[in-house]
Design an enzyme around this catalytic site. Structure first.
Site, PDB file in Angstrom:
ATOM      1  N   ASP A 150       0.856  -1.380   0.585  1.00 21.86           N
ATOM      2  CA  ASP A 150       0.305   0.077   0.238  1.00 21.86           C
ATOM      3  C   ASP A 150       1.059   1.021  -0.176  1.00 21.86           C
ATOM      4  OD1 ASP A 150       0.592  -0.988   3.035  1.00 21.86           O
ATOM      5  OD2 ASP A 150      -0.948   0.652   4.027  1.00 21.86           O
ATOM      6  N   GLU A 188       0.003  -1.764   5.603  1.00 23.48           N
ATOM      7  CA  GLU A 188       0.169  -1.982   6.236  1.00 23.48           C
ATOM      8  C   GLU A 188       0.158  -0.811   7.261  1.00 23.48           C
ATOM      9  OE1 GLU A 188       3.223  -0.528   8.757  1.00 23.48           O
ATOM     10  OE2 GLU A 188       3.353  -0.356   6.814  1.00 23.48           O
TER      11      GLU A 188
END
Length: 398
Positions: free
Chosen positions: A83, A141
């Site tokens: 991400d 994350e």
């Protein structure tokens, strides 16, 4: 194993341009946490090109396996997060973000392209090692509850169960070609604090008719800092910081309530639980003593990241074999947090840092900034080193 080390270094050098191209593609097309739909499609397609069978997990996550000879002997899991962050990129580069307000400012594009490079190397060597390498491409994350916790809930650490988990993270404090490592407790837990202090607002010239929420909030902030400094074991790193205070009154208006946000971080899970209790008692008791009330919401974030001493010792020795002793740096604890910690709480793990700064000082911007970028040499070091570490872990006896 020397022939394998040399072979991995050769393969890492030969595929360097491919890894850079993959990183540039990912960097140009960043996606926010738990929205990595196109990223997952891209990664899955690249894995299929290698003959692998990636399976979806945690919505936008992927898991794939590379089986060597005797695949049941031992398993090592390798993790990359995918991400990006809600940051507007300021770099003027051909591969700059094409998605306004979204940027790979924490190096997850490096982690993902690097793990794809590891896959490319190990697929070519699968007849030369025993065991199974589990590739974990993880979403989210950067956002609580963290993609790692969801991956674990959905069974990423079973079938087969890894004996160790390895992860790497970019580190602009070190030049490309060097890596950083820390054995034991490395990164802190992180919990978010949301406080609402309620009293009785009114005219600032008549405090006797009011319950001054601003004064209560000020006392709470000071007392909470004293709680951490007086109740925590001085040997346990602890940080309590308040970064947002809203008292929406005026020069002569005391507001009915004050809103406060902060973060609590520590390196010890037992003290973490105790601190939550102490903070609640303090906030509620002090506010009540001053005639007000206080609601404290604690949103649990990531736990302490603990690098297993045995695994980290093996990893450090393997790093020296691959890079030379002068390129392996022992680094200090860091009070930031990472959801890789969830893996470290379940399986013996090692989370290490990959140098990304150029020798001339370029690419020194910190992570989470709009000018973050990396030296291309890191994209040769990262995949080759992780491939070597994986094979070393598979060869371990314990």
């Amino acid at each position: 194993m020397q022939h394998l080390l040399t072979r991995i270094q050769e393969l890492a050098a030969a595929q360097a341009a491919d890894v850079v191209a993959q990183r540039h593609h990912l960097h140009a097309h960043p996606e926010l946490s738990f929205k990595e739909f196109e990223t997952a499609k891209y990664v899955a397609a690249e894995l299929r090109k290698l003959g692998l069978d990636p399976q979806p997990i945690a919505t936008t996550g992927l898991v794939a396996h590379i089986e060597g000879r005797n695949p049941g002997r031992r398993t090592v899991a390798l993790r990359a997060d995918m991400d990006a962050l809600p940051i507007q990129e300021q770099n003027e580069v051909p591969y700059r973000s094409q998605n306004p307000g979204v940027m790979h400012a924490c190096g997850h594009d490096v982690h993902t392209s690097s793990l794809l490079g590891v896959a490319r190397i190990l697929v070519q060597l699968r007849d030369e090692f025993e065991g199974t390498v589990k590739l974990m491409f993880q979403p989210g994350e950067e956002l609580v509850p963290g993609g790692a916790s969801i991956m674990i809930q959905e069974g990423v650490l079973v079938n087969p169960a890894p004996q160790s988990v390895l992860g790497q993270h970019v580190f602009p404090q070190l030049p490309a070609g060097k890596v950083g490592i820390h054995a034991g407790r490395y990164m802190a837990s992180a919990d978010e604090l949301y406080l609402t202090v309620r009293g009785k607002g009114g005219h600032g010239a008549m405090p006797e008719q009011n319950i001054d929420t601003v004064l209560v909030a000020a006392n709470l902030i000071v007392a909470a800092q004293q709680l951490v400094s007086r109740r925590a074991n001085p040997k346990i790193p602890s940080v309590l910081s308040f970064g947002k205070v809203i008292a929406n009154g005026a020069t002569n208006v005391i507001p009915n309530e004050v809103y406060i946000e902060g973060t609590f971080r520590t390196m010890d899970e037992q003290w973490r639980e105790q601190a939550h209790v102490h903070l609640r008692q303090l906030c509620e008791g002090l506010a009540a003593a001053m005639g007000a009330s206080c609601e404290l919401e604690i949103r649990r974030g990531y736990p302490c990241l603990d690098n297993d001493l045995t695994v980290t010792g093996r990893v450090r020795a393997a790093m020296v074999e691959y890079l030379g002793a002068g390129n392996v740096v022992d680094i200090d604890q860091w009070m930031a947090s990472e959801d890789f910690a969830f893996y470290s709480q379940q399986v013996p793990s090692c989370f290490y840092r990959l140098g990304t700064r150029a020798l001339d000082g370029r690419f020194a911007s910190s992570v989470h900034t709009p000018t973050f970028d990396v030296e291309a040499q890191a994209l040769t070091v990262g995949p080759g080193l992780m491939a070597w570490l994986a094979l070393r872990e598979l060869a371990a006896e314990a």
